[in-house]
Design a protein around this motif. Sequence first.
Motif, PDB file in Angstrom:
ATOM      1  N   HIS A 132       0.785  -1.219   0.000  1.00 43.62           N
ATOM      2  CA  HIS A 132       0.000   0.000   0.000  1.00 43.62           C
ATOM      3  C   HIS A 132       0.824   1.278   0.000  1.00 43.62           C
ATOM      4  CE1 HIS A 132      -4.225   0.037  -0.435  1.00 43.62           C
ATOM      5  NE2 HIS A 132      -4.206   1.275   0.016  1.00 43.62           N
ATOM      6  N   ASP A 133       1.989   1.251   0.675  1.00 47.79           N
ATOM      7  CA  ASP A 133       2.846   2.444   0.706  1.00 47.79           C
ATOM      8  C   ASP A 133       3.360   2.769  -0.685  1.00 47.79           C
ATOM      9  OD1 ASP A 133       2.440   2.838   3.279  1.00 47.79           O
ATOM     10  OD2 ASP A 133       4.310   1.929   3.981  1.00 47.79           O
ATOM     11  N   ASP A 134       3.791   1.703  -1.401  1.00 52.13           N
ATOM     12  CA  ASP A 134       4.262   1.907  -2.776  1.00 52.13           C
ATOM     13  C   ASP A 134       3.156   2.540  -3.591  1.00 52.13           C
ATOM     14  OD1 ASP A 134       6.127  -1.161  -3.071  1.00 52.13           O
ATOM     15  OD2 ASP A 134       6.738   0.871  -2.534  1.00 52.13           O
ATOM     16  N   PHE A 135       1.959   2.020  -3.353  1.00 53.92           N
ATOM     17  CA  PHE A 135       0.820   2.490  -4.135  1.00 53.92           C
ATOM     18  C   PHE A 135       0.609   3.986  -3.934  1.00 53.92           C
ATOM     19  CE2 PHE A 135      -3.121   2.609  -6.150  1.00 53.92           C
ATOM     20  CZ  PHE A 135      -3.106   1.502  -6.994  1.00 53.92           C
ATOM     21  N   ASN A 136       0.599   4.406  -2.656  1.00 53.21           N
ATOM     22  CA  ASN A 136       0.356   5.822  -2.371  1.00 53.21           C
ATOM     23  C   ASN A 136       1.472   6.698  -2.913  1.00 53.21           C
ATOM     24  OD1 ASN A 136      -2.008   5.260  -1.171  1.00 53.21           O
ATOM     25  ND2 ASN A 136      -1.151   5.086   0.888  1.00 53.21           N
ATOM     26  N   LEU A 137       2.708   6.192  -2.808  1.00 50.76           N
ATOM     27  CA  LEU A 137       3.861   6.940  -3.301  1.00 50.76           C
ATOM     28  C   LEU A 137       3.716   7.190  -4.795  1.00 50.76           C
ATOM     29  CD1 LEU A 137       6.648   7.726  -1.963  1.00 50.76           C
ATOM     30  CD2 LEU A 137       7.581   5.819  -3.252  1.00 50.76           C
ATOM     31  N   ARG A 138       3.379   6.114  -5.533  1.00 49.75           N
ATOM     32  CA  ARG A 138       3.342   6.234  -6.987  1.00 49.75           C
ATOM     33  C   ARG A 138       2.133   7.016  -7.460  1.00 49.75           C
ATOM     34  NH1 ARG A 138       5.465   1.068  -9.924  1.00 49.75           N
ATOM     35  NH2 ARG A 138       4.998   2.469 -11.627  1.00 49.75           N
ATOM     36  N   GLN A 139       1.109   7.090  -6.592  1.00 50.89           N
ATOM     37  CA  GLN A 139      -0.069   7.867  -6.954  1.00 50.89           C
ATOM     38  C   GLN A 139       0.271   9.334  -7.144  1.00 50.89           C
ATOM     39  OE1 GLN A 139      -2.883   6.970  -3.868  1.00 50.89           O
ATOM     40  NE2 GLN A 139      -4.440   6.767  -5.420  1.00 50.89           N
ATOM     41  N   ASN A 140       1.386   9.742  -6.501  1.00 52.62           N
ATOM     42  CA  ASN A 140       1.751  11.143  -6.530  1.00 52.62           C
ATOM     43  C   ASN A 140       2.610  11.502  -7.732  1.00 52.62           C
ATOM     44  OD1 ASN A 140       1.262  13.434  -5.289  1.00 52.62           O
ATOM     45  ND2 ASN A 140       2.692  13.161  -3.581  1.00 52.62           N
ATOM     46  N   MET A 141       2.585  10.650  -8.720  1.00 59.81           N
ATOM     47  CA  MET A 141       3.489  10.806  -9.856  1.00 59.81           C
ATOM     48  C   MET A 141       3.146  12.024 -10.709  1.00 59.81           C
ATOM     49  SD  MET A 141       4.615   7.355 -11.438  1.00 59.81           S
ATOM     50  CE  MET A 141       5.363   7.224 -13.036  1.00 59.81           C
ATOM     51  N   SER A 142       4.183  12.570 -11.367  1.00 57.88           N
ATOM     52  CA  SER A 142       3.945  13.765 -12.165  1.00 57.88           C
ATOM     53  C   SER A 142       3.629  13.404 -13.613  1.00 57.88           C
ATOM     54  CB  SER A 142       5.150  14.681 -12.062  1.00 57.88           C
ATOM     55  OG  SER A 142       6.236  14.051 -12.681  1.00 57.88           O
ATOM     56  N   TRP A 143       3.495  14.425 -14.462  1.00 56.48           N
ATOM     57  CA  TRP A 143       3.010  14.195 -15.825  1.00 56.48           C
ATOM     58  C   TRP A 143       4.016  13.465 -16.695  1.00 56.48           C
ATOM     59  CZ3 TRP A 143      -1.680  15.620 -18.428  1.00 56.48           C
ATOM     60  CH2 TRP A 143      -2.660  16.097 -17.565  1.00 56.48           C
ATOM     61  N   ILE A 144       5.310  13.717 -16.463  1.00 55.48           N
ATOM     62  CA  ILE A 144       6.293  12.983 -17.264  1.00 55.48           C
ATOM     63  C   ILE A 144       7.226  12.225 -16.329  1.00 55.48           C
ATOM     64  CG2 ILE A 144       8.144  13.137 -18.972  1.00 55.48           C
ATOM     65  CD1 ILE A 144       6.964  15.687 -19.964  1.00 55.48           C
ATOM     66  N   SER A 145       7.269  10.925 -16.502  1.00 58.74           N
ATOM     67  CA  SER A 145       8.157  10.114 -15.674  1.00 58.74           C
ATOM     68  C   SER A 145       9.594  10.342 -16.159  1.00 58.74           C
ATOM     69  CB  SER A 145       7.732   8.654 -15.836  1.00 58.74           C
ATOM     70  OG  SER A 145       8.816   7.802 -15.770  1.00 58.74           O
ATOM     71  N   GLU A 146      10.539  10.299 -15.239  1.00 58.79           N
ATOM     72  CA  GLU A 146      11.931  10.509 -15.669  1.00 58.79           C
ATOM     73  C   GLU A 146      12.787   9.308 -15.324  1.00 58.79           C
ATOM     74  OE1 GLU A 146      12.660  14.358 -13.859  1.00 58.79           O
ATOM     75  OE2 GLU A 146      12.591  15.315 -15.835  1.00 58.79           O
TER      76      GLU A 146
END
Length: 318
Positions: free
Chosen positions: A17-31
Amino acid sequence: MAHLGEATTFVTENLDHDDFNLRQNMSWISETTLPWHSILMLRLLKCGRIPKHVAFIMDGNRRFARKTNVNKIDGHSKGFDKLSEVLQWCLDIGVEEVTVYAFSIENFKRSKEEVDGLLDLAREKFQRLLQEREKINKHGLKIRVIGNKSLLPDDLVKLAAEAELITRDNHQVLLNVAFSYIATDEMTSACNKVLSGLKDNLIEPSDVDIGLLSECLHTGGSQFPEIIIRTSGETRLSDFLLWQGCASYLHFTGALWPEITVFDFLWAIFKYQRVAEELDQLKEQLYASKPLSDRETQFLETINRERWLGLERTLVSE
Ligand code: FPP
Ligand code: MG
């Protein structure tokens, strides 16, 4: 076609679940950096024809949510994260324009909870875009929101307008976000633009042809997508880019959208490269139109100017 996304399936199924919440905050372009084998494949494909415009029907978010035991909106949020990865792949390979089906007019018929959740997700993501303006500009990402905005809440229309205005001068990659969109509504709106042009004597009946109508679509100014990719195993267009897709290579993959991998994407490009010339000829034979006259060009410039003025007015309206 074999679905090449199994490795990713394994990873996402095991996200805690922590990974999930972290990745939910992703921006428009992944780097994130691609693995060496993907970079190699990408370089090989770059020796062939690279499409200028690729469109995606991002399907399968809810099935992904069920599969990974999260709620529907988290599934859609993972879908957004995937979009940011896909944008990075497109930038890496040199695609200049991307169109994504983010919310169809049909989607308004879903449960209130899901519709509200999707609208909230869009609000959150446009706010995020405004916050990360520098990064967006560094990548030269230009946003255009296409669809029937009269069906959307005012605050979301404002956020979308702001996103378009602050990215207006970017030219590396154009992202068309189809939101509150269906192609039949878009074509109707194009006909209405032509009708008002005729009524105001800006154009003549003899001007009305495939070329002029194409330019009056929400995607006016763009070339048609060479590839339309749909995920999740469904083999329909669901009222997406019906006009612009007249000679596109249609690629269907079994991967659910949040699971699509760079291999699926590169495979689609490879398959397209094998039919690209044939599709070009088809386009030339069937859909060639005469060059736009000065009168038509002026009419289209007026429409475009009014669109930008409309966006600016949206920002100052109460
Ligand atoms: C289709 O999967 C997906 C959607 C209706 C929404 C897609 C939206 C995003 C990926 C977020 C984009 C947001 C912005 C601001 C660009 P589905 O719900 O039909 O899933 P299913 O086929 O498994 O039922
Ligand atoms: Mg679906």
